[in-house]
Design a protein around this motif. Structure first.
Motif, short mmCIF file in Angstrom:
data_model
loop_
_atom_site.label_atom_id
_atom_site.label_comp_id
_atom_site.label_asym_id
_atom_site.label_seq_id
_atom_site.Cartn_x
_atom_site.Cartn_y
_atom_site.Cartn_z
N ALA A 111 -0.04 19.10 -4.27
CA ALA A 111 -0.28 20.21 -3.35
C ALA A 111 -0.16 21.52 -4.09
O ALA A 111 0.74 21.69 -4.92
N LYS A 112 -1.09 22.44 -3.79
CA LYS A 112 -1.06 23.72 -4.51
C LYS A 112 -1.65 24.83 -3.66
O LYS A 112 -2.40 24.59 -2.73
N ILE A 113 -1.28 26.04 -4.05
CA ILE A 113 -1.86 27.26 -3.50
C ILE A 113 -2.89 27.76 -4.49
O ILE A 113 -2.64 27.79 -5.69
N GLU A 114 -4.04 28.18 -3.97
CA GLU A 114 -5.04 28.85 -4.80
C GLU A 114 -4.80 30.35 -4.70
O GLU A 114 -4.83 30.91 -3.60
N VAL A 115 -4.52 30.98 -5.83
CA VAL A 115 -4.36 32.44 -5.86
C VAL A 115 -5.75 33.03 -6.08
O VAL A 115 -6.43 32.68 -7.05
N HIS A 116 -6.16 33.89 -5.15
CA HIS A 116 -7.53 34.42 -5.19
C HIS A 116 -7.53 35.93 -4.98
O HIS A 116 -6.97 36.42 -3.99
N ARG A 117 -8.14 36.63 -5.91
CA ARG A 117 -8.35 38.08 -5.78
C ARG A 117 -9.86 38.32 -5.75
O ARG A 117 -10.53 38.17 -6.77
N PRO A 118 -10.40 38.71 -4.59
CA PRO A 118 -11.85 38.95 -4.52
C PRO A 118 -12.35 39.94 -5.56
O PRO A 118 -13.47 39.81 -6.05
N ALA A 119 -11.53 40.91 -5.95
CA ALA A 119 -11.96 41.93 -6.92
C ALA A 119 -12.30 41.33 -8.28
O ALA A 119 -13.02 41.95 -9.06
N LEU A 120 -11.80 40.13 -8.59
CA LEU A 120 -12.12 39.49 -9.87
C LEU A 120 -13.57 38.98 -9.90
O LEU A 120 -14.10 38.71 -10.97
N GLY A 121 -14.15 38.81 -8.71
CA GLY A 121 -15.52 38.32 -8.65
C GLY A 121 -15.67 36.85 -8.97
O GLY A 121 -16.77 36.38 -9.26
N LYS A 122 -14.59 36.10 -8.92
CA LYS A 122 -14.64 34.67 -9.22
C LYS A 122 -14.75 33.89 -7.90
O LYS A 122 -14.20 34.30 -6.87
N PRO A 123 -15.41 32.73 -7.93
CA PRO A 123 -15.54 31.93 -6.71
C PRO A 123 -14.25 31.22 -6.37
O PRO A 123 -13.39 31.01 -7.22
N PHE A 124 -14.15 30.82 -5.10
CA PHE A 124 -13.06 29.93 -4.70
C PHE A 124 -13.28 28.59 -5.38
O PHE A 124 -14.40 28.21 -5.68
N PHE A 125 -12.20 27.83 -5.58
CA PHE A 125 -12.36 26.48 -6.11
C PHE A 125 -11.77 25.42 -5.19
O PHE A 125 -11.86 24.23 -5.46
N HIS A 126 -11.18 25.83 -4.05
CA HIS A 126 -10.51 24.85 -3.20
C HIS A 126 -11.44 23.80 -2.61
O HIS A 126 -10.99 22.70 -2.30
#
Length: 167
Positions: A111-126
């Motif tokens: 189990a994990k949390i995905e850390v996501h900052r939209p400003a990085l411009g990277k896609p989600f991976f979940h």
């Protein structure tokens, strides 16, 4: 095998994984939990320094070199031709504790949390990894998963403790 609860923090480089974990650890230890950490890196690394005895022993062919002092000890293992250790193998090497936080290991079955900052411009991976159970972000998001405020480590710590039934 270590009977500790294990929980992951994953995200793209620069997303704030390390900063979040650094804030979570004292929150968990303040509750009396003994916390350990495994960090995965895609880059080669060395904690040793050329010219030091321990470096020279590894260069000479030693498979493992342990440094021991009053404040800490460290074990370095040269993989040489061996494959990279699995998360399960690494967990088995840890001393007993209550909680193991794992940074990286995006595809590991934990189990994990995905850390996501939209400003990085990277896609989600979940969507690729069903083990992602929540998202921590610095911006409001719409998701089927719980969305946690990245800038609120106490709330994230509480969420993790509830999820792991450690609270």
């Amino acid at each position: 095998m270590n009977s500790a609860k294990t929980f992951g923090i994953s995200g793209w480089s620069g997303s704030g994984k390390t900063t979040l974990i650094e804030a979570l650890i004292p929150l968990f230890t303040a509750r009396g939990l003994r916390v350990s950490l495994i960090k995965h890196t895609h880059h080669g690394f060395d904690i040793d320094k050329p010219g030091k005895d321990s470096f020279r022993f590894r260069a000479a062919g030693a498979s493992e070199v342990m440094l021991a002092g009053e404040q800490r000890w460290a074990l370095m293992r040269e993989l040489r031709e061996e494959p990279q250790a699995s998360l399960t193998e690494l967990l088995a090497r840890l001393s007993p504790c209550d909680l193991v936080l794992v940074e990286g290991f995006k595809s590991a079955e934990l189990a994990k949390i995905e850390v996501h900052r939209p400003a990085l411009g990277k896609p989600f991976f979940h969507a690729e990894f069903p083990e992602v159970v929540a998202i921590a972000s610095d911006a409001p998001l719409v998701s089927d998963l719980p969305v946690l405020a990245l800038n609120d480590p106490p709330a994230i710590a509480e969420w993790i403790l509830q999820f792991l039934k450690l609270a």
